[in-house]
Design a protein around this motif. Sequence first.
Motif, PDB file in Angstrom:
ATOM      1  N   ILE A  31      -5.605 -13.442  57.800  1.00 22.14           N
ATOM      2  CA  ILE A  31      -5.711 -12.668  59.045  1.00 22.14           C
ATOM      3  C   ILE A  31      -6.066 -13.626  60.171  1.00 22.14           C
ATOM      4  O   ILE A  31      -7.106 -14.292  60.108  1.00 22.14           O
ATOM      5  CB  ILE A  31      -6.750 -11.550  58.939  1.00 22.14           C
ATOM      6  CG1 ILE A  31      -6.333 -10.533  57.883  1.00 22.14           C
ATOM      7  CG2 ILE A  31      -6.933 -10.869  60.299  1.00 22.14           C
ATOM      8  CD1 ILE A  31      -7.320  -9.395  57.694  1.00 22.14           C
ATOM      9  N   ASN A  32      -5.207 -13.703  61.171  1.00 27.28           N
ATOM     10  CA  ASN A  32      -5.452 -14.607  62.297  1.00 27.28           C
ATOM     11  C   ASN A  32      -6.456 -14.020  63.282  1.00 27.28           C
ATOM     12  O   ASN A  32      -7.261 -14.737  63.872  1.00 27.28           O
ATOM     13  CB  ASN A  32      -4.153 -14.922  63.029  1.00 27.28           C
ATOM     14  CG  ASN A  32      -3.144 -15.616  62.145  1.00 27.28           C
ATOM     15  OD1 ASN A  32      -3.500 -16.447  61.304  1.00 27.28           O
ATOM     16  ND2 ASN A  32      -1.877 -15.269  62.312  1.00 27.28           N
ATOM     17  N   ALA A  33      -6.358 -12.724  63.469  1.00 26.85           N
ATOM     18  CA  ALA A  33      -7.225 -12.048  64.430  1.00 26.85           C
ATOM     19  C   ALA A  33      -7.239 -10.562  64.129  1.00 26.85           C
ATOM     20  O   ALA A  33      -6.270 -10.012  63.596  1.00 26.85           O
ATOM     21  CB  ALA A  33      -6.740 -12.275  65.858  1.00 26.85           C
ATOM     22  N   ALA A  99      -1.684 -10.462  60.944  1.00 29.07           N
ATOM     23  CA  ALA A  99      -1.890 -10.881  59.563  1.00 29.07           C
ATOM     24  C   ALA A  99      -0.592 -11.340  58.915  1.00 29.07           C
ATOM     25  O   ALA A  99       0.507 -10.945  59.312  1.00 29.07           O
ATOM     26  CB  ALA A  99      -2.485  -9.720  58.763  1.00 29.07           C
ATOM     27  N   ARG A 100      -0.765 -12.184  57.896  1.00 26.95           N
ATOM     28  CA  ARG A 100       0.339 -12.592  57.042  1.00 26.95           C
ATOM     29  C   ARG A 100       0.097 -12.014  55.656  1.00 26.95           C
ATOM     30  O   ARG A 100      -1.016 -12.064  55.123  1.00 26.95           O
ATOM     31  CB  ARG A 100       0.442 -14.108  56.952  1.00 26.95           C
ATOM     32  CG  ARG A 100       0.806 -14.807  58.249  1.00 26.95           C
ATOM     33  CD  ARG A 100       0.893 -16.308  58.036  1.00 26.95           C
ATOM     34  NE  ARG A 100       2.133 -16.697  57.364  1.00 26.95           N
ATOM     35  CZ  ARG A 100       2.288 -17.842  56.713  1.00 26.95           C
ATOM     36  NH1 ARG A 100       1.274 -18.691  56.611  1.00 26.95           N
ATOM     37  NH2 ARG A 100       3.453 -18.144  56.160  1.00 26.95           N
ATOM     38  N   THR A 101       1.150 -11.485  55.069  1.00 26.90           N
ATOM     39  CA  THR A 101       1.065 -10.988  53.707  1.00 26.90           C
ATOM     40  C   THR A 101       1.369 -12.122  52.724  1.00 26.90           C
ATOM     41  O   THR A 101       1.827 -13.207  53.111  1.00 26.90           O
ATOM     42  CB  THR A 101       2.049  -9.845  53.469  1.00 26.90           C
ATOM     43  OG1 THR A 101       3.382 -10.371  53.620  1.00 26.90           O
ATOM     44  CG2 THR A 101       1.845  -8.711  54.466  1.00 26.90           C
ATOM     45  N   ASN A 102       1.150 -11.843  51.450  1.00 23.59           N
ATOM     46  CA  ASN A 102       1.479 -12.837  50.428  1.00 23.59           C
ATOM     47  C   ASN A 102       2.978 -13.154  50.456  1.00 23.59           C
ATOM     48  O   ASN A 102       3.385 -14.303  50.258  1.00 23.59           O
ATOM     49  CB  ASN A 102       1.056 -12.329  49.055  1.00 23.59           C
ATOM     50  CG  ASN A 102      -0.461 -12.288  48.919  1.00 23.59           C
ATOM     51  OD1 ASN A 102      -1.178 -13.105  49.491  1.00 23.59           O
ATOM     52  ND2 ASN A 102      -0.945 -11.297  48.187  1.00 23.59           N
ATOM     53  N   ALA A 103       3.789 -12.143  50.712  1.00 24.21           N
ATOM     54  CA  ALA A 103       5.233 -12.354  50.802  1.00 24.21           C
ATOM     55  C   ALA A 103       5.585 -13.240  51.998  1.00 24.21           C
ATOM     56  O   ALA A 103       6.481 -14.089  51.921  1.00 24.21           O
ATOM     57  CB  ALA A 103       5.953 -11.018  50.901  1.00 24.21           C
ATOM     58  N   ASP A 104       4.897 -13.038  53.112  1.00 19.99           N
ATOM     59  CA  ASP A 104       5.113 -13.895  54.288  1.00 19.99           C
ATOM     60  C   ASP A 104       4.831 -15.353  53.949  1.00 19.99           C
ATOM     61  O   ASP A 104       5.561 -16.271  54.346  1.00 19.99           O
ATOM     62  CB  ASP A 104       4.204 -13.459  55.438  1.00 19.99           C
ATOM     63  CG  ASP A 104       4.568 -12.117  56.011  1.00 19.99           C
ATOM     64  OD1 ASP A 104       3.672 -11.454  56.574  1.00 19.99           O
ATOM     65  OD2 ASP A 104       5.744 -11.712  55.899  1.00 19.99           O
TER      66      ASP A 104
END
Length: 125
Positions: A31-33, A99-104
């Motif tokens: 999570i970036n922010a 956010a980035r997911t695991n797939a991302d």
Amino acid sequence: QVQLVESGGGLVQPGGSLRLSCVASGSIFSINAMGWYRQAPGKERELVADIFSDDSTNYADSVKGRFTISRANVKNTVYLQMNSLKPEDTAVYYCNADARTNADARTGRDSTDYWGQGTQVTVSS
């Protein structure tokens, strides 16, 4: 996907306090922010406050000195402590996560903005 669930809204008298909470769950890689936005009837959605991975924060001028954003990293949770509430703070408050997911992460995709369903805050006597 990432799910955001807000809680803590309600009715409060002017000068009162509320604490909003937002929990992010799902297939989260990072999570970036995280932040809070609000939308009052007939108005556009606006940023209230956000907090970044380095714990830096940003506030709208209208809430500086009254609201405090914080987070609990382990639980992917962000809080908004709202003090000295005013009638003009009345709005639906939305949680946001960049956010980035695991797939991302596996595919090299950038982060995505995710939104909660919103929680109503009403400040009235």
